[in-house]
Write an enzyme that holds these catalytic residues in place. Structure first.
Site, PDB file in Angstrom:
ATOM      1  N   THR A  25       0.849  -1.194   0.000  1.00 20.42           N
ATOM      2  CA  THR A  25       0.000   0.000   0.000  1.00 20.42           C
ATOM      3  C   THR A  25       0.889   1.250   0.000  1.00 20.42           C
ATOM      4  O   THR A  25       1.818   1.342   0.801  1.00 20.42           O
ATOM      5  CB  THR A  25      -0.910  -0.019   1.241  1.00 20.42           C
ATOM      6  OG1 THR A  25      -1.867  -1.058   1.069  1.00 20.42           O
ATOM      7  CG2 THR A  25      -1.646   1.304   1.431  1.00 20.42           C
ATOM      8  N   GLN A  98      -3.940  -6.826  -7.121  1.00 18.93           N
ATOM      9  CA  GLN A  98      -4.483  -7.442  -5.909  1.00 18.93           C
ATOM     10  C   GLN A  98      -5.883  -6.881  -5.643  1.00 18.93           C
ATOM     11  O   GLN A  98      -6.045  -5.675  -5.415  1.00 18.93           O
ATOM     12  CB  GLN A  98      -3.576  -7.193  -4.713  1.00 18.93           C
ATOM     13  CG  GLN A  98      -3.975  -8.073  -3.530  1.00 18.93           C
ATOM     14  CD  GLN A  98      -3.192  -7.775  -2.271  1.00 18.93           C
ATOM     15  OE1 GLN A  98      -3.228  -6.662  -1.773  1.00 18.93           O
ATOM     16  NE2 GLN A  98      -2.498  -8.768  -1.750  1.00 18.93           N
ATOM     17  N   HIS A 174      -7.219 -11.010  -2.588  1.00 20.88           N
ATOM     18  CA  HIS A 174      -6.648 -10.767  -1.253  1.00 20.88           C
ATOM     19  C   HIS A 174      -7.552 -11.392  -0.195  1.00 20.88           C
ATOM     20  O   HIS A 174      -8.627 -10.886   0.105  1.00 20.88           O
ATOM     21  CB  HIS A 174      -6.520  -9.263  -1.029  1.00 20.88           C
ATOM     22  CG  HIS A 174      -5.677  -8.889   0.162  1.00 20.88           C
ATOM     23  ND1 HIS A 174      -5.219  -9.812   1.074  1.00 20.88           N
ATOM     24  CD2 HIS A 174      -5.199  -7.684   0.576  1.00 20.88           C
ATOM     25  CE1 HIS A 174      -4.500  -9.189   2.006  1.00 20.88           C
ATOM     26  NE2 HIS A 174      -4.469  -7.896   1.721  1.00 20.88           N
ATOM     27  N   ASN A 177      -4.552 -10.841   5.853  1.00 24.26           N
ATOM     28  CA  ASN A 177      -4.306  -9.607   6.614  1.00 24.26           C
ATOM     29  C   ASN A 177      -5.517  -8.987   7.300  1.00 24.26           C
ATOM     30  O   ASN A 177      -5.567  -7.773   7.512  1.00 24.26           O
ATOM     31  CB  ASN A 177      -3.628  -8.559   5.719  1.00 24.26           C
ATOM     32  CG  ASN A 177      -2.192  -8.944   5.428  1.00 24.26           C
ATOM     33  OD1 ASN A 177      -1.664  -9.865   6.056  1.00 24.26           O
ATOM     34  ND2 ASN A 177      -1.559  -8.274   4.490  1.00 24.26           N
ATOM     35  N   TYR A 179      -8.578  -8.555   6.289  1.00 24.26           N
ATOM     36  CA  TYR A 179      -9.577  -7.855   5.475  1.00 24.26           C
ATOM     37  C   TYR A 179     -10.780  -8.781   5.207  1.00 24.26           C
ATOM     38  O   TYR A 179     -10.857  -9.869   5.783  1.00 24.26           O
ATOM     39  CB  TYR A 179      -8.919  -7.303   4.205  1.00 24.26           C
ATOM     40  CG  TYR A 179      -7.874  -6.259   4.569  1.00 24.26           C
ATOM     41  CD1 TYR A 179      -8.262  -5.059   5.182  1.00 24.26           C
ATOM     42  CD2 TYR A 179      -6.517  -6.488   4.403  1.00 24.26           C
ATOM     43  CE1 TYR A 179      -7.317  -4.114   5.602  1.00 24.26           C
ATOM     44  CE2 TYR A 179      -5.568  -5.547   4.810  1.00 24.26           C
ATOM     45  CZ  TYR A 179      -5.980  -4.365   5.400  1.00 24.26           C
ATOM     46  OH  TYR A 179      -5.059  -3.432   5.828  1.00 24.26           O
ATOM     47  N   ARG A 226      -4.075 -14.735  -2.100  1.00 26.59           N
ATOM     48  CA  ARG A 226      -3.183 -14.482  -0.967  1.00 26.59           C
ATOM     49  C   ARG A 226      -3.830 -14.943   0.326  1.00 26.59           C
ATOM     50  O   ARG A 226      -4.995 -14.616   0.606  1.00 26.59           O
ATOM     51  CB  ARG A 226      -2.860 -13.003  -0.836  1.00 26.59           C
ATOM     52  CG  ARG A 226      -2.529 -12.655   0.611  1.00 26.59           C
ATOM     53  CD  ARG A 226      -1.811 -11.395   0.817  1.00 26.59           C
ATOM     54  NE  ARG A 226      -0.421 -11.484   0.385  1.00 26.59           N
ATOM     55  CZ  ARG A 226       0.484 -10.548   0.680  1.00 26.59           C
ATOM     56  NH1 ARG A 226       0.124  -9.476   1.359  1.00 26.59           N
ATOM     57  NH2 ARG A 226       1.721 -10.672   0.277  1.00 26.59           N
ATOM     58  N   ASN A 234      -4.809  -6.164  12.062  1.00 26.51           N
ATOM     59  CA  ASN A 234      -6.227  -5.823  11.971  1.00 26.51           C
ATOM     60  C   ASN A 234      -7.090  -6.628  12.939  1.00 26.51           C
ATOM     61  O   ASN A 234      -8.255  -6.938  12.645  1.00 26.51           O
ATOM     62  CB  ASN A 234      -6.750  -5.929  10.530  1.00 26.51           C
ATOM     63  CG  ASN A 234      -6.194  -4.829   9.641  1.00 26.51           C
ATOM     64  OD1 ASN A 234      -6.047  -3.686  10.085  1.00 26.51           O
ATOM     65  ND2 ASN A 234      -5.864  -5.154   8.399  1.00 26.51           N
ATOM     66  N   GLY A 316       8.879  -7.363  -0.452  1.00 24.27           N
ATOM     67  CA  GLY A 316       8.190  -6.081  -0.319  1.00 24.27           C
ATOM     68  C   GLY A 316       9.188  -4.962  -0.136  1.00 24.27           C
ATOM     69  O   GLY A 316       9.544  -4.244  -1.069  1.00 24.27           O
ATOM     70  N   ARG A 317       9.682  -4.854   1.109  1.00 21.49           N
ATOM     71  CA  ARG A 317      10.599  -3.751   1.439  1.00 21.49           C
ATOM     72  C   ARG A 317      11.797  -3.680   0.497  1.00 21.49           C
ATOM     73  O   ARG A 317      12.212  -2.585   0.108  1.00 21.49           O
ATOM     74  CB  ARG A 317      11.086  -3.922   2.887  1.00 21.49           C
ATOM     75  CG  ARG A 317       9.999  -3.605   3.895  1.00 21.49           C
ATOM     76  CD  ARG A 317      10.288  -4.210   5.249  1.00 21.49           C
ATOM     77  NE  ARG A 317       9.945  -5.634   5.279  1.00 21.49           N
ATOM     78  CZ  ARG A 317       9.899  -6.374   6.380  1.00 21.49           C
ATOM     79  NH1 ARG A 317      10.196  -5.851   7.541  1.00 21.49           N
ATOM     80  NH2 ARG A 317       9.568  -7.648   6.326  1.00 21.49           N
TER      81      ARG A 317
HETATM   82  C1  PHB Z   1      -2.351  -1.221   4.600  1.00 24.59           C
HETATM   83  O1  PHB Z   1      -2.852  -0.368   3.878  1.00 24.59           O
HETATM   84  O2  PHB Z   1      -1.835  -0.959   5.685  1.00 24.59           O
HETATM   85  C2  PHB Z   1      -2.368  -2.623   4.160  1.00 24.59           C
HETATM   86  C3  PHB Z   1      -3.103  -2.968   3.047  1.00 24.59           C
HETATM   87  C4  PHB Z   1      -3.156  -4.282   2.630  1.00 24.59           C
HETATM   88  C5  PHB Z   1      -2.474  -5.247   3.341  1.00 24.59           C
HETATM   89  C6  PHB Z   1      -1.725  -4.898   4.427  1.00 24.59           C
HETATM   90  C7  PHB Z   1      -1.676  -3.592   4.840  1.00 24.59           C
HETATM   91  O3  PHB Z   1      -2.552  -6.511   2.980  1.00 24.59           O
END
Ligand code: PHB
Length: 359
Positions: A25, A98, A174, A177, A179, A226, A234, A316-317
């Site tokens: 994000t 995604q 997705h 995480n 959601y 995913r 969350n 990612g990072r």
């Molecule tokens: C976020 O916006 O913080 C975020 C979005 C999607 C994810 C993880 C974090 O899978």
């Protein structure tokens, strides 16, 4: 010998290497939550990765839970994403979007008409939403009616069709995480007593219906999913994650998907603090291609791919801060460090201004 630089087919998506960009994000969408030219530049810079997974992109207005996240539900958003996919393809890359619905991780301020966010059950998450006017406590969401499920499923299918119109090579559903789809999967957030709650079979029903609908619209070879079995991010947990996710992954086999993207561990927590989970069991149950994700470096990623523990590794990072990560890995070059202050703010700063290796 297979290594990170070996090509790989994920269903219909042909990757030139096994280094995948993880979904991140970045909160830089333009008016109307439309991806900008700057986003096209950001993704183009990272096109040497075998596959880019875009930032999470809401499938519908109710799917939004953060400011400036690019959607895939309006004509303007589709046109904005088309510029992104054109840029990545011109640079020789592959890109999948995604598909996201945040469920209860939202706020009336971010919802159409100021309505309540929706969720499997009316359970308020601990914590605060980021709104356009600052942090606000999460609210108690509205539990979805069973009669709304077909509409919700059709929104995923429509978003997948929109993704094809925008030129994507595939989509990633997705379901992690904390959601919406994860809120259905995991027992702490799903207290329903109808066909979508209770047993693991019922909690998985919505995800499986979404996959069925999306695969029938765009073809299973373009669809990935995913999962993140134990992340508490969350405010979510499961009474028996091993049991829940072994069932889910077994069911995924029916769809012959392009890939499963498995987010290991517990968010940003140190490896010692990860909730125990037997990922190798999932690897042995799942018959398709597996992308593993979180906390890999060149050495651990290489070992995972060489030993068959994974087909590809998502970064990612490292890809955020090193657009030419593939070349840096090849040369054993040093890596730029991410600027965490600019993850979610800064426009081009900390976004498109990370240096490439001198050529
Ligand atoms: C976020 O916006 O913080 C975020 C979005 C999607 C994810 C993880 C974090 O899978």
């Amino acid at each position: 010998m297979t290594d990170l630089f070996s090509p790989l087919n994920l269903g219909e998506i042909a990757l030139s290497n096994r280094i995948v960009m993880s979904s991140l994000t970045r909160n830089r969408a333009g008016a109307g939550n439309v991806p900008t030219e700057l986003a096209a530049e950001y993704y183009r810079q990272r096109a040497s990765a075998g596959l880019i997974l875009t930032e999470a992109s809401p499938i519908s207005p109710e799917g939004h839970g953060y400011p400036r996240t690019p959607g895939i539900h309006t004509p303007e958003q589709i046109a904005g994403w088309k510029k992104v996919t054109d840029a990545v393809h011109a640079a020789g890359g592959k890109i999948a979007i995604q598909l996201w619905h945040v469920g209860r991780i939202s706020h009336p301020d971010l919802q159409p008409g100021g309505s309540l966010p929706v969720a499997p059950s009316a359970l308020k998450p601990h914590g605060q939403a980021i709104t356009y006017t600052g942090m606000k406590d999460y609210v108690t969401p509205r539990a979805l009616e069973i009669s709304e499920m077909p509409v919700l499923v059709s929104k995923y299918a429509r978003a997948a069709e929109n993704a094809m119109a925008a030129g994507f090579d595939g989509v990633e559903i997705h379901a992690g995480n904390g959601y919406l789809l994860d809120q259905f999967l995991r027992s702490s957030t799903n207290k329903r007593t109808d066909a979508y709650g209770g047993s693991r079979e019922n909690r998985a029903r919505l995800l499986l219906e979404v996959l069925e609908a999306v695969c029938s619209k765009i073809g299973h070879g373009k669809v990935g999913v995913r999962l993140s079995p134990v992340t508490p991010f969350n405010d979510i947990s499961d009474d028996n994650p091993q049991d829940t996710f072994e069932y889910v992954v077994g069911e995924l086999n029916r769809f012959d998907l392009a890939f499963l993207d498995l987010l290991q561990g517990t968010g940003g927590a140190a490896k010692e603090d990860w909730i125990p989970f037997d990922y190798e069991r999932l690897r042995s149950i799942y018959r398709g291609k597996l992308i593993r994700n979180n906390d890999y470096d060149f050495e651990t990623a290489t070992r995972a791919v060489e030993t068959g523990g994974a087909d590809a590794i998502a970064f990612g990072r490292l890809l955020l801060a090193n657009p030419d990560l593939v070349e840096r890995f090849r040369r054993g070059a040093s890596l730029n460090a991410p600027d965490y202050e600019k993850l979610y703010v800064g426009e081009e700063k900390g976004y498109t201004d990370y240096p490439f290796l001198a050529s």
